[in-house]
Design a protein around this motif. Structure first.
Motif, mmCIF file in Angstrom:
data_model
loop_
_atom_site.group_PDB
_atom_site.id
_atom_site.type_symbol
_atom_site.label_atom_id
_atom_site.label_comp_id
_atom_site.label_asym_id
_atom_site.label_seq_id
_atom_site.Cartn_x
_atom_site.Cartn_y
_atom_site.Cartn_z
ATOM 1 N N ILE A 176 0.836 -1.195 0.000
ATOM 2 C CA ILE A 176 0.000 0.000 0.000
ATOM 3 C C ILE A 176 0.878 1.255 0.000
ATOM 4 O O ILE A 176 1.740 1.400 0.870
ATOM 5 C CB ILE A 176 -0.891 0.053 1.274
ATOM 6 N N THR A 177 0.668 2.150 -0.950
ATOM 7 C CA THR A 177 1.317 3.461 -0.925
ATOM 8 C C THR A 177 0.264 4.508 -0.599
ATOM 9 O O THR A 177 -0.796 4.522 -1.230
ATOM 10 C CB THR A 177 1.905 3.816 -2.301
ATOM 11 N N VAL A 183 2.028 -6.761 3.010
ATOM 12 C CA VAL A 183 3.431 -7.054 3.262
ATOM 13 C C VAL A 183 4.337 -5.836 3.121
ATOM 14 O O VAL A 183 5.544 -5.929 3.389
ATOM 15 C CB VAL A 183 3.945 -8.179 2.331
ATOM 16 N N GLY A 184 3.812 -4.708 2.718
ATOM 17 C CA GLY A 184 4.670 -3.545 2.607
ATOM 18 C C GLY A 184 3.884 -2.309 2.287
ATOM 19 O O GLY A 184 2.686 -2.368 1.999
ATOM 20 N N GLY A 185 4.575 -1.183 2.380
ATOM 21 C CA GLY A 185 3.902 0.062 2.086
ATOM 22 C C GLY A 185 4.867 1.200 2.053
ATOM 23 O O GLY A 185 6.045 1.043 2.352
ATOM 24 N N GLU A 186 4.377 2.317 1.647
ATOM 25 C CA GLU A 186 5.196 3.507 1.555
ATOM 26 C C GLU A 186 4.296 4.671 1.900
ATOM 27 O O GLU A 186 3.124 4.680 1.537
ATOM 28 C CB GLU A 186 5.733 3.634 0.116
ATOM 29 N N THR A 187 4.858 5.635 2.633
ATOM 30 C CA THR A 187 4.083 6.808 3.027
ATOM 31 C C THR A 187 4.784 8.051 2.521
ATOM 32 O O THR A 187 5.985 8.172 2.650
ATOM 33 C CB THR A 187 3.978 6.880 4.563
ATOM 34 N N GLY A 226 8.603 -2.815 7.075
ATOM 35 C CA GLY A 226 9.663 -2.288 7.914
ATOM 36 C C GLY A 226 11.042 -2.403 7.317
ATOM 37 O O GLY A 226 11.975 -1.761 7.776
ATOM 38 N N ASP A 227 11.203 -3.250 6.289
ATOM 39 C CA ASP A 227 12.501 -3.318 5.625
ATOM 40 C C ASP A 227 12.379 -2.631 4.260
ATOM 41 O O ASP A 227 11.334 -2.081 3.931
ATOM 42 C CB ASP A 227 12.976 -4.773 5.491
ATOM 43 N N ASP A 228 13.459 -2.629 3.470
ATOM 44 C CA ASP A 228 13.399 -1.959 2.173
ATOM 45 C C ASP A 228 12.394 -2.620 1.254
ATOM 46 O O ASP A 228 11.734 -1.960 0.455
ATOM 47 C CB ASP A 228 14.790 -1.950 1.524
ATOM 48 N N CYS A 229 12.301 -3.948 1.317
ATOM 49 C CA CYS A 229 11.346 -4.697 0.502
ATOM 50 C C CYS A 229 10.672 -5.751 1.363
ATOM 51 O O CYS A 229 11.205 -6.141 2.399
ATOM 52 C CB CYS A 229 12.065 -5.453 -0.628
ATOM 53 N N ALA A 230 9.542 -6.245 0.899
ATOM 54 C CA ALA A 230 8.970 -7.465 1.457
ATOM 55 C C ALA A 230 9.666 -8.652 0.797
ATOM 56 O O ALA A 230 10.048 -8.589 -0.372
ATOM 57 C CB ALA A 230 7.474 -7.515 1.185
ATOM 58 N N VAL A 231 9.855 -9.720 1.576
ATOM 59 C CA VAL A 231 10.509 -10.921 1.062
ATOM 60 C C VAL A 231 9.524 -12.074 1.193
ATOM 61 O O VAL A 231 9.017 -12.350 2.280
ATOM 62 C CB VAL A 231 11.794 -11.243 1.850
ATOM 63 N N LEU A 266 11.118 -10.616 -4.051
ATOM 64 C CA LEU A 266 11.111 -9.308 -3.384
ATOM 65 C C LEU A 266 9.974 -8.468 -3.955
ATOM 66 O O LEU A 266 9.736 -8.488 -5.167
ATOM 67 C CB LEU A 266 12.443 -8.590 -3.611
ATOM 68 N N LEU A 267 9.297 -7.720 -3.094
ATOM 69 C CA LEU A 267 8.210 -6.843 -3.533
ATOM 70 C C LEU A 267 8.415 -5.450 -2.946
ATOM 71 O O LEU A 267 8.724 -5.310 -1.759
ATOM 72 C CB LEU A 267 6.849 -7.378 -3.065
ATOM 73 N N LYS A 268 8.225 -4.437 -3.789
ATOM 74 C CA LYS A 268 8.431 -3.061 -3.334
ATOM 75 C C LYS A 268 7.427 -2.136 -3.986
ATOM 76 O O LYS A 268 7.085 -2.311 -5.158
ATOM 77 C CB LYS A 268 9.846 -2.619 -3.724
#
Lengths: 298, 298
Positions: free
Chosen positions: A91-92, A123-127, B30-35, B46-48
């Motif tokens: 999610i961004t 699994v990830g995101g950006e703000t 919390g890390d640069d990418c999801a693994v 890797l997902l970003k």
């Protein structure tokens, strides 16, 4: 030339020419999702990105949890449209500084509810900060068995066109609370040879020509048959957009069996014949409804 | 509470609590990418996701091809920071109606140039209208051998901290034309036991504390040692942000060998010791530079 004059479809068509893809890309730009994998792999990966923008897809007065639901479920609907199962989301969000934290917390509650409902991992995101409207982007992965993967460009003349649910009236709260048709699409692709499928996001009047053109077919649409949300005109059912129902093409001899078995499996959701694919030269676009174009002047 | 008061790190921390991930998620938010992958898989995915927003990450007066380069290369830099190789990208753009098509075409030329340079396939995208600034989101997949995957939370007290390149001065054109350190990171993770690594996007002063905190360490930073872009002060090298260089932690006994072999392999790119990780209680943050916080008042 201004984007408002060029229009959405022509802008996209001009941009995606000559973009490098890769040897393991089974379906690239132009379908509901990208499909990644080797030709003989049993499973393929699906990739989708999608955004919702304040003032375009929602108003600040909307419930933020509904906005979060919508943001994730739009992408889930695209995974469903390929016959797939959604898996991991990123999610961004770009937010104005003056926004209250409670708005964002509620947004995430909606995202979390959708993730739980469709078994998606966040699994990830950006703000980021936004100097203008709120932006929310969802990137979503999924998977599909090779034999169940349905594109939009394999329809053939004579195929019968069906839509799920009822169309139109999205500007009520429906566009924020719709149900992506994941289990319906999984059932369809597991039990029937679906030739082509897509989800209806810009309205049947805009989306059916896309499916037909991708399949190098014409189409005949039967306006009187279109299942309309209560209170909606045919124009609204064709052009409101944001239905997030499935549009599918199936060989005509399979259609009666599909209708019978669908009624038993999904008794509470309509599945309706709305037309047929034809040879390319024949095009029958009744009514003036045109579906949604992001760049067209209002 | 307004986001400007809460700040970026606390906003994110509050949002990501209780988000469902999944059993195949090796590294989540919390890390640069999801693994993603099973614990014993030879390779992990890797997902970003990442965005650039007009008025925050670039101005309308910037060359659009540079903006496209930056949008994709920021995400590539995060894949590099895990030791990985970028693979497939999906681009979302939200654009004002009055924008000229030539701007968007040039943007895509920059995206295409970056894709070719780093062998990334552009496999999908989404276009929307924006009632405000231009918004570009990149979702990027990649892969990494399990043995080469480097997180940011495995540093240990005593590890030596290195940075690549020179820091500071991003507000010149550098922030639009940087080179993500993919081949450097691949070489590092293939030849050395890198304990922790991340890319520097918000400035060493903001990013080093994140790496140390994730690793449950303190740190000692040696301001006099920080490699500065020509003309930059220590404050600028610490706080400007958008360096897109690598910050890494390595066991002290490996450091001399790393320095020697790096010079032979990458003679034109500096690799500099800037400090050490310490026990958690000890924290040495010299200078008042704080790095970039999206929601802080300017």
């Amino acid at each position: 030339m201004k984007l408002s004059r060029l229009g959405e479809d022509r802008t996209v068509a001009a941009l995606v020419r000559r973009l490098p893809a890769g040897p393991d890309v089974r379906v690239g730009i132009g379908d509901d999702c990208a499909v990644i994998g080797e030709p003989k792999d049993e499973q393929w990966q699906l990739l989708k990105t999608d955004c919702v923008v304040e003032g375009v897809h929602f108003l600040r007065s909307a419930k933020p949890a509904d906005v979060g639901w919508k943001a994730l479920c739009r992408a889930i609907s695209d995974i469903a449209a390929m016959g797939g199962t959604p898996e991991h989301a990123l999610i961004t969000i770009a937010l104005p500084r003056e926004l209250d934290f409670s708005w964002v917390r509620e947004l995430y509650n909606g995202v979390r509810r959708a993730a739980r409902a469709f078994d998606v991992g966040i699994v990830g995101g950006e703000t980021s900060r936004s100097p203008g409207p709120i932006f929310i982007n969802v990137a979503l992965t999924g998977w599909v068995e090779r034999r169940c993967c349905v594109r939009r460009d394999r329809g053939r003349p004579g195929d019968v066109l069906f839509v799920t649910g009822h169309l139109g009236g999205s500007l009520t709260r429906k566009h924020l609370t719709f149900q992506p048709r994941v289990s319906e699409a999984r059932w369809l692709t597991n039990h029937f040879r679906i030739r082509a499928m897509m989800d209806l996001s810009d309205g049947l009047a805009a989306d059916l020509p896309r499916l037909a053109e991708a399949s190098k077919c014409g189409y005949e649409l039967w306006p009187g048959q279109i299942p309309r949300t209560r209170g909606c005109t045919v124009e609204q059912a064709l052009g409101d957009g944001e239905d997030y129902e499935l549009l599918l093409a199936i060989p005509p001899k399979l259609a009666p069996d599909l209708e019978k078995r669908w009624k038993m499996r999904f008794p509470r959701l309509a599945l309706t014949r709305v037309g047929v694919l034809t040879r390319q030269s024949s095009r029958n676009t009744p009514h003036s409804a045109r579906g949604y174009d992001h760049f067209a002047q209002p």
